[in-house]
Design a protein around this motif. Structure first.
Motif, PDB file in Angstrom:
ATOM      1  N   VAL A  32     -19.765  -4.390 -35.868  1.00 50.77           N
ATOM      2  CA  VAL A  32     -20.369  -4.209 -37.209  1.00 50.77           C
ATOM      3  C   VAL A  32     -22.117  -4.738 -37.043  1.00 50.77           C
ATOM      4  O   VAL A  32     -22.915  -4.435 -37.594  1.00 50.77           O
ATOM      5  N   PRO A  33     -22.304  -5.878 -36.272  1.00 49.62           N
ATOM      6  CA  PRO A  33     -23.631  -6.402 -36.082  1.00 49.62           C
ATOM      7  C   PRO A  33     -24.604  -5.350 -35.532  1.00 49.62           C
ATOM      8  O   PRO A  33     -25.667  -5.262 -35.736  1.00 49.62           O
ATOM      9  N   ALA A  34     -23.877  -4.525 -34.585  1.00 45.76           N
ATOM     10  CA  ALA A  34     -24.747  -3.284 -34.078  1.00 45.76           C
ATOM     11  C   ALA A  34     -25.187  -2.265 -35.182  1.00 45.76           C
ATOM     12  O   ALA A  34     -26.230  -1.867 -35.107  1.00 45.76           O
ATOM     13  N   CYS A  35     -24.264  -2.038 -36.033  1.00 44.77           N
ATOM     14  CA  CYS A  35     -24.507  -1.063 -37.161  1.00 44.77           C
ATOM     15  C   CYS A  35     -25.515  -1.838 -38.108  1.00 44.77           C
ATOM     16  O   CYS A  35     -26.714  -1.137 -38.464  1.00 44.77           O
ATOM     17  N   ILE A  36     -25.523  -3.221 -38.422  1.00 39.00           N
ATOM     18  CA  ILE A  36     -26.481  -3.802 -39.349  1.00 39.00           C
ATOM     19  C   ILE A  36     -28.042  -3.665 -38.562  1.00 39.00           C
ATOM     20  O   ILE A  36     -29.049  -3.512 -38.967  1.00 39.00           O
ATOM     21  N   ASN A  37     -27.772  -3.965 -37.333  1.00 36.75           N
ATOM     22  CA  ASN A  37     -29.334  -4.192 -36.515  1.00 36.75           C
ATOM     23  C   ASN A  37     -29.778  -2.774 -36.327  1.00 36.75           C
ATOM     24  O   ASN A  37     -31.043  -2.610 -36.382  1.00 36.75           O
ATOM     25  N   HIS A  38     -29.057  -1.625 -36.091  1.00 36.33           N
ATOM     26  CA  HIS A  38     -29.589  -0.449 -36.276  1.00 36.33           C
ATOM     27  C   HIS A  38     -30.430  -0.159 -37.477  1.00 36.33           C
ATOM     28  O   HIS A  38     -31.271   0.506 -37.344  1.00 36.33           O
ATOM     29  N   VAL A  39     -29.744  -0.519 -38.623  1.00 39.06           N
ATOM     30  CA  VAL A  39     -30.310  -0.043 -39.903  1.00 39.06           C
ATOM     31  C   VAL A  39     -31.644  -1.229 -40.005  1.00 39.06           C
ATOM     32  O   VAL A  39     -32.788  -0.606 -40.507  1.00 39.06           O
ATOM     33  N   GLU A  40     -31.788  -2.222 -39.490  1.00 40.51           N
ATOM     34  CA  GLU A  40     -32.622  -3.324 -39.763  1.00 40.51           C
ATOM     35  C   GLU A  40     -34.011  -2.806 -38.840  1.00 40.51           C
ATOM     36  O   GLU A  40     -35.043  -2.973 -39.187  1.00 40.51           O
TER      37      GLU A  40
END
Length: 91
Positions: A32-40
């Motif tokens: 999930v952190p990778a998903c969030i970082n991609h959006v950030e």
């Protein structure tokens, strides 16, 4: 052979077999952190809002369409970035 000895042997064998299977089974990796970082990276504005986090957690369950919709409609993320980010969540 006594019944109690036989039962103990079966239980011991079962424990060893199941324990070995648990040790050799591949572990699920949620990113999930990778998903969030991609959006950030697209938002370029600090920490992702709660709507991004919620959509990425939905993606974790494998509901890719709902994840993409949550990111595009709820957070203003482009469709391409949303699809790429949602693919990262359940890995």
């Amino acid at each position: 052979m006594r019944t109690s000895t036989r039962i103990a042997g079966v239980l011991t064998t079962l424990t060893l077999v199941l324990g070995g299977a648990a040790l050799t089974a591949p572990t699920a990796h949620a990113d999930v952190p990778a998903c969030i970082n991609h959006v950030e990276r697209e938002l370029q504005g600090g920490e992702a809002p709660e709507s991004v986090r919620a959509a990425c957690y939905v993606g974790l369950t494998g509901a890719q369409d709902a994840c993409v919709t949550g990111l595009t409609e709820g957070s203003g993320v482009t469709n391409g970035t949303a699809e790429a980010a949602c693919r990262l969540a359940p890995k």
